[in-house]
Design an enzyme around this catalytic site. Structure first.
Site, PDB file in Angstrom:
ATOM      1  N   GLU B  68      -4.319  -0.060  -3.016  1.00 54.21           N
ATOM      2  CA  GLU B  68      -3.570   1.205  -3.006  1.00 54.21           C
ATOM      3  C   GLU B  68      -4.120   2.207  -4.024  1.00 54.21           C
ATOM      4  O   GLU B  68      -4.237   3.402  -3.734  1.00 54.21           O
ATOM      5  CB  GLU B  68      -2.084   0.966  -3.280  1.00 54.21           C
ATOM      6  CG  GLU B  68      -1.306   0.342  -2.118  1.00 54.21           C
ATOM      7  CD  GLU B  68      -1.473  -1.167  -2.025  1.00 54.21           C
ATOM      8  OE1 GLU B  68      -2.133  -1.751  -2.908  1.00 54.21           O
ATOM      9  OE2 GLU B  68      -0.955  -1.767  -1.063  1.00 54.21           O
ATOM     10  N   HIS B 137      10.920  -4.257  -1.470  1.00 47.47           N
ATOM     11  CA  HIS B 137      10.563  -3.544  -0.245  1.00 47.47           C
ATOM     12  C   HIS B 137      11.670  -2.566   0.177  1.00 47.47           C
ATOM     13  O   HIS B 137      11.751  -2.215   1.349  1.00 47.47           O
ATOM     14  CB  HIS B 137      10.342  -4.525   0.916  1.00 47.47           C
ATOM     15  CG  HIS B 137       9.073  -5.316   0.845  1.00 47.47           C
ATOM     16  ND1 HIS B 137       8.854  -6.290  -0.088  1.00 47.47           N
ATOM     17  CD2 HIS B 137       7.951  -5.272   1.611  1.00 47.47           C
ATOM     18  CE1 HIS B 137       7.658  -6.840   0.110  1.00 47.47           C
ATOM     19  NE2 HIS B 137       7.079  -6.236   1.125  1.00 47.47           N
TER      20      HIS B 137
END
Ligand SMILES: Cc1ncc(C[n+]2csc(CCOP(=O)(O)OP(=O)(O)O)c2C)c(N)n1
Ligand SMILES: [Mg+2]
Lengths: 339, 333
Positions: B68, B137
């Protein structure tokens, strides 16, 4: 190259050989660093900076292998990378003085030298932060049909951070023409790099194992840095990343305010320089008159730069909030001009 | 050169609206590229980019290695060189890995280079709760980004905004954090407006009312509307404001509403403590103080990780019932 034009104004003839070019550029970088240090000591500039004095062979060898349209990103120790890519001594020093003729208009300082027009996209003060920038920019140039490349400079300390290997991995995956230059100066602040990685050259082994072309060079030999730089730059122009580790020596403390005597012998840097100075090593292959001509041109350029920097205008205080957003009408406070 | 491609469309789900906006911008401007994990043949874990690789090819729909920080930095580099990358962070939680590139670099590059570089990048963040994905999440980070100079923070609440706000975001020359509540992706279809809003930055007023103003954004707007509907049976008439952008924040629309209702409740999916709802409250408390007949109420996520499972999650994230209760408490003051 910009720096060579500046020297020519002070009647240095053609720099005919690679040795002369390296000598001139390294001396210019060293003189800029020395001028900044003097100015700081005289309290004419405040804040911190990281000197690359003694490490010039890396910046000079790599810079001479580049073209004007190539791109460079750099780290917190980037004055030499900037000068090598063609940022004027004035723009670097004036940025230290926080003047509007500085390369970031006086709002960035030592760790934020940027000059897009010469391809010096610039420094970042976050260790490892500029690697993706270089590869993404290089990839875009390639996509648009250019064979320009990017160079991303970072230190050995940066290699301890995951981002370095990650950036190489991603550049390789997307075939970004980016040359990663690891300037291994033996230290990440007070952390010795051999304690972290093993002897100089070990980082290169890591990158080789990633199946990315990589080379290790002893930076005491500026010509060797240049030659290896040229080879890798040529390879990178074919559209792939590569890596080079240049072993240099951090002669000065980490930053101007760093108490380095607490973690290494006093004068260790100065003694190294006396023994191995890569600039002095070049003298043997340059005529003495030419050495003198270069030396006096360099000192004239730096004197001029200091003069221009100290006479530069300070930014207007009303300028502090300018330029956060590109979107028209979007000011710092997000108020209604956009509506 | 941009080509205009909008030709009107049927009702869409949120997921389809965002995808359509990406496709239309890619069609209009070939510098628009998509990058992220699994955005290629798989089409993204939430199918937002499904079929786009077939249409635009792997040069423009770029599956990224699981890195990322690096691919966000790479996108930033491409953006400074004229591309318009739209980066998908698979789950908003993973953006923490890329925060340095977003906060220290993308957000500041223009300023610190004295306007030599722009960073026209969109970072898409599927986030928030409601999908049983658990503590790492399900987070709502919008306050963090709203707090950061240099970023624009978009938080659509419905398919039509999902479409038009995404198109707007891609066209902007600044970094945009685009928060997509993943629990909205497969919700009800909605007709996408024929035209972008006249003022792309303005807050929307999806429900007018006279007794109390509820301000919200993203998925919580739906819950606020449900709460307003249900409480109307008790004779309380709420106005609901959908901010759409948390930065720049359209507080003027809030002031106008509070001048009418004299009561304010701010609802966020983000943690309430130090959250953006406090900014709305403080602005109103200062600049519309004399309009107020009651203290300002806030309902946000409790300062607790988001547990997996809707039953536990509902103890943390604002529910319709908690919103209703806050309305009642504010009216009772
Ligand atoms: C991410 C990050 N961590 C720590 C620092 C503080 N810091 C600045 S330079 C430096 C050492 C960096 O070492 P290296 O990369 O080898 O570069 P050198 O200073 O030796 O040129 C540290 C720890 C920083 N600026 N950024
Ligand atoms: Mg180092």
């Amino acid at each position: 190259m910009r720096w060579a034009q500046d020297l020519r104004r002070h009647s240095v003839g053609d720099l005919a050989t690679v040795e002369e070019q390296l000598f001139a550029l390294m001396l210019l970088i060293r003189s800029v660093e020395a001028a900044i240090e003097r100015t700081h000591r005289a309290a004419k500039i405040t804040g911190s900076f990281h000197s690359s004095l003694g490490q010039e062979s890396c910046a000079a060898g790599v810079s001479l292998a580049l073209r004007d349209d190539d791109i460079v990103t750099s780290n917190h120790r980037g004055h030499g990378h900037a000068v090598g890519k063609g940022v004027s001594a004035e723009a670097v020093i004036a940025e230290m003085f926080r003047r509007t003729n500085g390369s970031s208009g006086g709002r960035g300082g030592s760790m934020h030298i940027h000059n897009r027009s010469v391809g010096f996209y610039g420094e970042t003060a976050i260790v490892g932060g500029g690697l993706g920038w270089a590869s993404g920019a290089a990839w875009t140039r390639k996509r648009h049909g250019s064979d320009a490349i990017a160079v991303a400079y970072a230190g050995d300390g940066a290699f301890a951070n995951g981002i370095f290997a990650e950036a190489i991995r991603v550049a390789d995956f997307w075939e970004a023409p980016c040359l990663f230059v690891c300037e291994n100066n033996g230290w990440a602040h007070s952390m010795p790099s051999d304690g972290v990685f093993g002897p100089a050259g070990s980082i290169t082994n890591v990158v080789s194992a990633m199946n990315v072309r990589s080379e290790f060079v002893d930076g005491r030999d500026a010509v060797k840095v240049y030659e290896t730089g040229c080879e890798l730059v040529e390879y990178v122009r074919t559209g792939k990343p590569a890596f080079i580790e240049v072993a240099v020596h951090r002669v000065k403390a980490h930053s101007v305010n760093d108490a380095d005597y607490r973690y290494r012998p006093k004068n260790e840097g100065a003694e190294w320089l006396r023994e191995y100075d890569p600039i002095n090593s070049l003298r043997a292959s340059i005529r003495v008159e030419q050495q003198h001509a270069i030396e006096s041109a360099v000192s004239a350029v730096v004197d001029e730069a200091l003069e221009a920097a100290s006479n530069g205008a300070l930014p207007e205080t009303s300028d502090a909030l300018r330029g956060i957003y590109a979107t028209r009408g979007l000011g710092w406070d997000g108020r209604a001009e956009i509506r | 050169m941009r080509r205009e491609v909008w030709a009107g469309m049927a009702a869409l789900r949120f997921v389809d609206a965002v995808r359509q906006a990406l496709a239309d911008e890619m069609e209009a401007d070939e510098s628009v590229i998509l990058m992220g994990e699994e955005v290629g043949p798989l089409g993204g874990v939430f199918t937002v980019t499904r079929d786009l690789i077939e249409r635009f090819g792997p040069d423009r729909v770029m599956d990224a290695p699981l890195a990322e920080a690096s691919f966000t930095g790479f996108a930033l580099g491409a953006a400074t060189e004229g591309m318009r990358p739209v980066v998908e962070i698979m789950f908003s939680d993973f953006v923490m890995i890329a925060m340095d590139q977003i906060v220290n670099h993308a957000a500041k590059l223009r300023y610190m280079t004295n306007e030599q570089f722009d960073v026209p990048i969109v970072v898409r963040l599927p986030g928030g709760g409601g999908s049983n994905h658990g503590p790492q999440h399900s987070q709502s980070f919008e306050s963090w980004f709203a707090h950061t100079p240099g970023l624009i923070v978009a938080m659509p609440s419905n398919p039509s905004d999902g479409y038009w706000m995404m198109r707007h975001a891609i066209q902007l020359n600044d970094p945009v954090i685009f928060l997509e509540n993943k629990a909205m992706y497969f919700g009800a279809e909605q007709e996408v407006a024929d035209e972008p809003p006249a003022d792309p930055w303005a807050a929307a007023v999806p429900r007018e009312g006279s007794d109390l103003t509820i301000v919200s954004a993203g998925r919580m707007v739906g819950r606020c509307l449900s709460a307003a509907e249900s409480i109307s049976t008790r004779g309380i008439d709420c106005e609901v404001i959908d901010l759409r952008y948390l930065w720049p924040m359209d507080v003027d629309t809030v002031f106008t509403s509070v001048a009418k209702t004299s009561r304010l409740l701010v609802v966020s999916e983000a943690v309430e403590f130090c959250g953006w709802s406090g900014e709305v409250a403080s602005r109103v408390a200062k600049d519309a103080f004399t309009s107020l007949d009651a203290p300002i109420f806030r309902v946000g996520a409790l300062r607790c990780p988001i547990p997996v499972g809707v039953a536990l999650e509902d103890e943390i994230i604002p529910t319709v019932e908690r919103i209703e209760q806050a309305v009642v408490d504010c009216m009772d003051f």
